[in-house]
Write a protein that holds these residues in place. Structure first.
Motif, mmCIF file in Angstrom:
data_model
loop_
_atom_site.group_PDB
_atom_site.id
_atom_site.type_symbol
_atom_site.label_atom_id
_atom_site.label_comp_id
_atom_site.label_asym_id
_atom_site.label_seq_id
_atom_site.Cartn_x
_atom_site.Cartn_y
_atom_site.Cartn_z
ATOM 1 N N ALA A 103 0.845 -1.197 0.000
ATOM 2 C CA ALA A 103 0.000 0.000 0.000
ATOM 3 C C ALA A 103 0.875 1.239 0.000
ATOM 4 C CB ALA A 103 -0.914 0.001 1.215
ATOM 5 N N ASP A 104 0.451 2.260 -0.768
ATOM 6 C CA ASP A 104 1.221 3.499 -0.778
ATOM 7 C C ASP A 104 0.360 4.726 -0.499
ATOM 8 O OD1 ASP A 104 -0.236 3.753 -3.089
ATOM 9 O OD2 ASP A 104 1.495 3.985 -4.418
ATOM 10 N N ALA A 105 -0.906 4.494 -0.073
ATOM 11 C CA ALA A 105 -1.800 5.606 0.254
ATOM 12 C C ALA A 105 -2.892 5.101 1.183
ATOM 13 C CB ALA A 105 -2.403 6.210 -1.008
ATOM 14 N N VAL A 106 -3.508 6.043 1.888
ATOM 15 C CA VAL A 106 -4.651 5.727 2.742
ATOM 16 C C VAL A 106 -5.775 6.688 2.384
ATOM 17 C CG1 VAL A 106 -5.538 5.658 5.113
ATOM 18 C CG2 VAL A 106 -3.208 4.861 4.632
ATOM 19 N N VAL A 107 -6.947 6.146 2.107
ATOM 20 C CA VAL A 107 -8.100 6.966 1.807
ATOM 21 C C VAL A 107 -8.945 7.113 3.063
ATOM 22 C CG1 VAL A 107 -9.470 4.988 1.013
ATOM 23 C CG2 VAL A 107 -10.094 7.294 0.276
ATOM 24 N N MET A 108 -9.410 8.338 3.334
ATOM 25 C CA MET A 108 -10.234 8.576 4.513
ATOM 26 C C MET A 108 -11.552 7.809 4.394
ATOM 27 S SD MET A 108 -9.655 12.677 5.024
ATOM 28 C CE MET A 108 -10.697 12.718 6.493
ATOM 29 N N VAL A 109 -12.031 7.308 5.519
ATOM 30 C CA VAL A 109 -13.253 6.521 5.508
ATOM 31 C C VAL A 109 -14.424 7.333 4.973
ATOM 32 C CG1 VAL A 109 -13.899 7.113 7.892
ATOM 33 C CG2 VAL A 109 -14.633 4.921 6.904
ATOM 34 N N GLU A 110 -14.388 8.663 5.158
ATOM 35 C CA GLU A 110 -15.483 9.518 4.666
ATOM 36 C C GLU A 110 -15.580 9.536 3.152
ATOM 37 O OE1 GLU A 110 -13.923 11.556 8.478
ATOM 38 O OE2 GLU A 110 -13.165 10.306 6.845
ATOM 39 N N HIS A 111 -14.503 9.136 2.465
ATOM 40 C CA HIS A 111 -14.483 9.172 1.006
ATOM 41 C C HIS A 111 -14.656 7.783 0.396
ATOM 42 C CE1 HIS A 111 -11.799 12.945 1.676
ATOM 43 N NE2 HIS A 111 -13.095 13.243 1.764
ATOM 44 N N THR A 112 -15.256 6.869 1.173
ATOM 45 C CA THR A 112 -15.421 5.494 0.702
ATOM 46 C C THR A 112 -16.815 4.976 1.050
ATOM 47 O OG1 THR A 112 -14.642 4.505 2.761
ATOM 48 C CG2 THR A 112 -12.965 5.054 1.110
ATOM 49 N N GLU A 113 -17.105 3.833 0.492
ATOM 50 C CA GLU A 113 -18.297 3.061 0.879
ATOM 51 C C GLU A 113 -17.907 1.590 0.833
ATOM 52 O OE1 GLU A 113 -22.875 2.143 -0.572
ATOM 53 O OE2 GLU A 113 -21.824 3.920 -1.329
ATOM 54 N N GLU A 114 -18.210 0.870 1.914
ATOM 55 C CA GLU A 114 -17.894 -0.556 1.968
ATOM 56 C C GLU A 114 -19.198 -1.342 2.128
ATOM 57 O OE1 GLU A 114 -15.556 -3.917 4.668
ATOM 58 O OE2 GLU A 114 -15.282 -1.773 5.123
ATOM 59 N N ARG A 115 -19.385 -2.339 1.294
ATOM 60 C CA ARG A 115 -20.578 -3.163 1.376
ATOM 61 C C ARG A 115 -20.194 -4.593 1.008
ATOM 62 N NH1 ARG A 115 -25.698 -0.840 -1.589
ATOM 63 N NH2 ARG A 115 -25.309 0.715 0.053
ATOM 64 N N ASP A 116 -20.468 -5.523 1.939
ATOM 65 C CA ASP A 116 -20.205 -6.948 1.715
ATOM 66 C C ASP A 116 -18.757 -7.201 1.297
ATOM 67 O OD1 ASP A 116 -22.860 -7.507 2.312
ATOM 68 O OD2 ASP A 116 -23.482 -7.252 0.216
ATOM 69 N N GLY A 117 -17.820 -6.475 1.978
ATOM 70 C CA GLY A 117 -16.394 -6.698 1.717
ATOM 71 C C GLY A 117 -15.877 -6.030 0.471
#
Length: 417
Positions: free
Chosen positions: A109-123
């Protein structure tokens, strides 16, 4: 017949130079700065970090560690890593790892995305914005590099410094010894504050005020009580300080009266380096040294005036910097600033004067207001004061709006705009 002092009047800067020439930092001792009260102690060594901080790449936010080259394509979440977890995972193309702030960033990994800029559903992870390599990652050594000097000798330890010592794993460090300062009041007219005071007598405010000032300067204060106006009594008290202390402060007994015995005693027991200063309040302030057989450093003696304001002002201008130097303080002087006068200030005709004032921020600048009548016996002029105006001698007042230099002795006061 008019009596003249045998001591020439020295300028303020000459008196300060003479004192400094006789002051050497005291010995060094090792102490556990995390489990003892180390606040205010002065470092006697430079402190270096042995390891980088962070020691591995770490997530700067809660979110997902991933490969920036994958863009905004969906990823599969393969694990979760919390702060304190051991590294070992690897992020391959098309995958991501859920991470918490402070967690190690997995390999690949070379970056981390903030949780506010994502959506996770069923893995499955959807990323709403593209990232660049290095985003939201604290890199190795970003805060502290391996081998970096983080604290220098002469630094006074406070909350941040003690926290930094803990951060780099330095628990035991070398610090300068605290000076032991003996304080002696003199005079037949001086009484304990809680005792009976006969007509014409005064309560001993000087000794207790000076002891508080000594402690505030980072030293250990020792009371030698009140010595009556008797040569043998005062000689015994001074010799007691020779055995017990690094510095002796006396109050009273340094003027030109027949019962002012301190200067003759200091001349008998040691060397008087000056006996008068062109300075107000505190002209008779005296500085002497007394050699001590078998000891590397002499006893430093400051004979301070008997008036309470003169005593405390002389302490601030001449004694306190010396006490800080004895502790190895790299910055022993109080800060000096330019201030704008809110009130007219009346100078002394023949000597520079340190007038008590309250300084605060108002109208976009530092403003000073007087604490009122500046008599050397009026201790109320010290109450609330956080500065001393350095007023040059003259015959004309400095009007409101004029500027003077001020010695800051405390935090800025709140002023109404």
């Amino acid at each position: 017949m008019r009596r003249e002092s045998p001591y020439p009047m020295v300028p303020i800067d000459e008196a300060q130079r003479i004192i400094t020439a006789h002051v050497t930092p005291l010995g060094v001792e090792e102490m556990d700065v995390l489990r003892n009260a180390a606040d205010g102690r002065v470092l006697a060594e430079d402190i270096y970090a042995t390891d980088p901080l962070p020691d591995v790449p770490k997530a700067a936010v809660d979110g997902y560690a991933l490969r920036s080259a994958d863009g905004v394509a969906p990823r599969r979440v393969i694990a979760e890593v919390t702060a304190g977890a051991a590294p070992g995972l690897r992020v391959e193309p098309g995958t991501a790892v859920r991470v918490m702030t402070g967690a190690p960033v997995p390999e690949g990994a070379d970056a981390v995305v903030m949780v506010e800029h994502t959506e996770e559903r069923d893995g499955a992870l959807t990323v709403r914005r593209a990232l660049s390599a290095g985003d939201n990652i604290h890199t190795v050594g970003q805060d502290i590099a391996a081998g970096q000097c983080v604290l220098t000798r002469g630094t006074t330890l406070g909350a941040a410094e003690i926290g930094l010592l803990a951060t780099v794993g330095r628990v035991r460090v070398q610090v300068y010894r605290r000076p032991i300062v003996a304080v002696l009041a003199t005079g037949d007219e001086v009484y304990e504050p809680d005792g009976e005071v006969f007509p014409g007598g005064v309560r001993d405010s000087n000794r207790y005020a000076l002891m508080a000032a000594v402690r505030e300067a980072g030293c250990e204060a020792v009371s030698l009580g009140i010595a009556r106006d008797d040569l043998s009594v005062q000689r015994a008290a001074i010799l007691d300080a020779v055995d017990r202390a690094d510095v002796l402060l006396t109050s009273g007994g340094v003027s030109m009266g027949t019962r002012d015995l301190i200067k003759p005693l200091l001349a008998e027991l040691g060397t008087v380096h000056f006996g008068r200063i062109a300075f107000k309040p505190g002209k008779p302030t005296t500085f002497a040294t007394i050699d001590r057989p078998g000891r590397a450093a002499p006893l430093l003696v400051f004979g301070l005036p008997g008036f309470p304001v003169s005593s405390l002002v002389s302490f601030e201008v001449f004694v306190r910097p010396a006490l800080r130097r004895l502790q190895g303080d790299a910055r022993p002087e109080r800060p000096r600033v330019r201030v704008t006068l809110r009130d007219p200030i009346y100078p002394s005709a023949d000597r520079p004067e340190y007038q008590r004032a309250i300084v605060g921020w108002a109208e976009g600048r530092l403003v000073a207001r007087s604490t009122g009548r500046q008599g050397s016996s009026r201790l109320l002029s010290m109450l609330g004061a956080n500065a001393m105006l350095v007023v040059p001698p003259g015959t004309q007042p400095f009007p409101a709006g004029a500027e003077l230099e001020a010695l800051l002795t405390g935090p800025l006061a709140p002023f109404d705009e």
